[in-house]
Design a protein around this motif. Structure first.
Motif, PDB file in Angstrom:
ATOM      1  N   VAL A 110       1.025  -1.232   0.216  1.00 12.87           N
ATOM      2  CA  VAL A 110       0.055   0.079  -0.033  1.00 12.87           C
ATOM      3  C   VAL A 110       0.738   1.223  -0.260  1.00 12.87           C
ATOM      4  O   VAL A 110       0.402   2.205  -0.573  1.00 12.87           O
ATOM      5  CB  VAL A 110      -0.881   0.024   1.102  1.00 12.87           C
ATOM      6  CG1 VAL A 110      -1.770   1.267   1.391  1.00 12.87           C
ATOM      7  CG2 VAL A 110      -1.923  -1.286   1.009  1.00 12.87           C
ATOM      8  N   MET A 111       1.931   1.280   0.762  1.00 12.92           N
ATOM      9  CA  MET A 111       2.737   2.723   0.975  1.00 12.92           C
ATOM     10  C   MET A 111       3.080   3.145  -0.487  1.00 12.92           C
ATOM     11  O   MET A 111       3.016   4.264  -0.516  1.00 12.92           O
ATOM     12  CB  MET A 111       4.046   2.060   1.748  1.00 12.92           C
ATOM     13  CG  MET A 111       5.021   3.394   1.793  1.00 12.92           C
ATOM     14  SD  MET A 111       4.361   4.492   2.999  1.00 12.92           S
ATOM     15  CE  MET A 111       4.427   3.598   4.485  1.00 12.92           C
TER      16      MET A 111
ATOM     17  N   GLU B 169       2.226   8.056  -3.272  1.00  8.86           N
ATOM     18  CA  GLU B 169       1.769   8.824  -4.738  1.00  8.86           C
ATOM     19  C   GLU B 169       0.884   9.546  -4.575  1.00  8.86           C
ATOM     20  O   GLU B 169       0.849  10.645  -5.296  1.00  8.86           O
ATOM     21  CB  GLU B 169       1.519   7.617  -5.786  1.00  8.86           C
ATOM     22  CG  GLU B 169       1.337   8.169  -7.195  1.00  8.86           C
ATOM     23  CD  GLU B 169       1.154   7.036  -8.251  1.00  8.86           C
ATOM     24  OE1 GLU B 169       0.764   7.298  -9.158  1.00  8.86           O
ATOM     25  OE2 GLU B 169       1.573   5.799  -7.886  1.00  8.86           O
ATOM     26  N   LEU B 170      -0.321   9.146  -3.985  1.00  7.31           N
ATOM     27  CA  LEU B 170      -1.484   9.970  -3.872  1.00  7.31           C
ATOM     28  C   LEU B 170      -1.238  11.491  -3.023  1.00  7.31           C
ATOM     29  O   LEU B 170      -1.765  12.498  -3.277  1.00  7.31           O
ATOM     30  CB  LEU B 170      -2.548   9.222  -3.136  1.00  7.31           C
ATOM     31  CG  LEU B 170      -3.291   8.009  -4.207  1.00  7.31           C
ATOM     32  CD1 LEU B 170      -4.397   7.188  -3.251  1.00  7.31           C
ATOM     33  CD2 LEU B 170      -4.077   8.792  -5.305  1.00  7.31           C
TER      34      LEU B 170
ATOM     35  N   TYR C 104      -1.604  15.222  -4.228  1.00  5.19           N
ATOM     36  CA  TYR C 104      -2.412  16.150  -3.508  1.00  5.19           C
ATOM     37  C   TYR C 104      -1.678  16.996  -2.483  1.00  5.19           C
ATOM     38  O   TYR C 104      -2.201  18.042  -2.015  1.00  5.19           O
ATOM     39  CB  TYR C 104      -3.706  15.571  -2.944  1.00  5.19           C
ATOM     40  CG  TYR C 104      -4.444  15.009  -3.923  1.00  5.19           C
ATOM     41  CD1 TYR C 104      -5.564  15.832  -4.774  1.00  5.19           C
ATOM     42  CD2 TYR C 104      -4.851  13.435  -4.020  1.00  5.19           C
ATOM     43  CE1 TYR C 104      -6.314  15.138  -5.637  1.00  5.19           C
ATOM     44  CE2 TYR C 104      -5.558  12.965  -5.080  1.00  5.19           C
ATOM     45  CZ  TYR C 104      -6.275  13.773  -6.109  1.00  5.19           C
ATOM     46  OH  TYR C 104      -7.239  13.122  -6.779  1.00  5.19           O
ATOM     47  N   ARG C 105      -0.259  16.899  -2.564  1.00  5.92           N
ATOM     48  CA  ARG C 105       0.425  17.645  -1.819  1.00  5.92           C
ATOM     49  C   ARG C 105      -0.074  17.731  -0.355  1.00  5.92           C
ATOM     50  O   ARG C 105      -0.230  18.934   0.309  1.00  5.92           O
ATOM     51  CB  ARG C 105       0.409  18.985  -2.372  1.00  5.92           C
ATOM     52  CG  ARG C 105       1.008  19.165  -3.704  1.00  5.92           C
ATOM     53  CD  ARG C 105       1.170  20.613  -4.273  1.00  5.92           C
ATOM     54  NE  ARG C 105       1.709  20.633  -5.644  1.00  5.92           N
ATOM     55  CZ  ARG C 105       1.967  21.897  -6.494  1.00  5.92           C
ATOM     56  NH1 ARG C 105       1.681  22.947  -5.856  1.00  5.92           N
ATOM     57  NH2 ARG C 105       2.431  22.036  -7.560  1.00  5.92           N
TER      58      ARG C 105
ATOM     59  N   ALA D  47       9.839  11.699   1.058  1.00  8.73           N
ATOM     60  CA  ALA D  47       8.651  12.426   0.560  1.00  8.73           C
ATOM     61  C   ALA D  47       8.455  13.560   1.483  1.00  8.73           C
ATOM     62  O   ALA D  47       7.516  14.233   1.252  1.00  8.73           O
ATOM     63  CB  ALA D  47       7.694  11.315   0.458  1.00  8.73           C
ATOM     64  N   GLY D  48       9.275  13.637   2.613  1.00  9.10           N
ATOM     65  CA  GLY D  48       8.909  14.828   3.395  1.00  9.10           C
ATOM     66  C   GLY D  48       8.053  14.681   4.595  1.00  9.10           C
ATOM     67  O   GLY D  48       7.473  15.256   5.370  1.00  9.10           O
TER      68      GLY D  48
END
Length: 274
Positions: free
Chosen positions: A82-83, A88-89, A93-94, A119-120
């Motif tokens: 799932v990760m 990605e999602l 959508y930031r 990814a922050g």
């Protein structure tokens, strides 16, 4: 740095009130002396099952007062199934998120921990193996559980300052352990009751219908329990993320708590892992 309050917790205050009530009953109605103790013991039993109740220790379940932003969190990962889709999602959508990871899974999937950090997003401690009865164990066992997870994550260059107990259940032994491990308990104020992505139909709608400014949302970084629901889960995630991006300001956990939520260190080899 988040500070754990040195004030009396609710359980201690209620215990004092129960003691005073028992003393008053001893004078006025001796037959009622056991009643305050029974009420106190009943509250000790049920309070830990309510994630927002700071009965035994201070628990953060919402953003700081006055904060309008929403916090997005995921439990029980990292999940290789799932990760990647979640990241990605979230990137599309930031949206920032905090992942409360299970130590045993983190040890098995270091690449996923690195992807979260790259990814922050932020990372929290969610125990070593998600023992539902962890809070019934000895203080030594609880401390070993949390410490081992901390050491694994430190091996990847991050040391969380937040701990989310399995199923949100706390106990009287937890506060001392958190102080030893420099952790603070964080639960949630909004969830879909998806039972670990077993009940995913309408997941997004359940969150949307009860979300309020300052809420901490809890979702799961787990595959759909039924394989045929896999695409449904991803659609529910996307619908929710799109709505959040359009209707709310989703903020990092650190901004919501107005304090650091993890320390970045030089990566090293984890120790103390079986």
């Amino acid at each position: 740095m988040l500070r754990i309050s040195d004030k009396l917790c609710k359980g201690e205050k209620i215990g004092i009130i129960a003691l005073l009530a028992a003393l008053l009953c001893l004078i006025l109605a001796p037959a009622l002396v056991p009643l305050p103790s029974f009420v106190f013991l009943f509250l000790c039993f049920v309070a830990p099952f309510f994630p927002g109740t700071s009965f035994f220790l201070p628990i953060i379940s919402r953003a700081q007062a006055g904060t309008e932003g929403i916090v997005l969190t995921f439990d029980d990962g990292p999940s290789p199934a799932v990760m990647p889709i979640l990241l990605e999602l979230l990137a599309h959508y930031r949206l920032p998120a905090t992942f409360f990871v299970i130590g045993k899974k983190a040890a098995a999937h270091p690449e996923l921990i690195q992807q979260i950090l790259a990814a922050g997003h932020s990372i929290g401690n969610h125990s070593w193996e998600h023992d539902y009865f962890l809070m019934l164990r000895t203080a030594r066992k609880i401390q070993e559980d949390l410490h081992t997870t901390q050491e694994v994550l430190a091996g990847y260059g991050v040391r969380p300052l937040l701990f989310r107990p399995p199923v949100g259940i706390t106990g009287p032994r937890l506060q001392k352990v958190l102080e030893q491990e420099n952790l603070c308990a964080v639960n949630y104020s909004c969830r879909a009751l998806d039972r670990g992505n077993r009940n995913i139909a309408g997941l997004s709608e359940k969150i949307i219908n009860k979300l309020h400014p300052g809420d901490i949302i809890m979702l799961h970084d787990l595959p759909a329990f039924q394989e045929e629901d896999r695409e449904l889960l991803y659609r529910e995630f996307e619908r929710l993320f799109k709505w959040l991006a359009e209707k709310h300001r989703v903020i990092p956990m650190a901004e919501a708590l107005q304090a650091p939520v993890m320390l970045q260190e030089k990566a090293r080899s984890p120790s103390g892992v079986c």
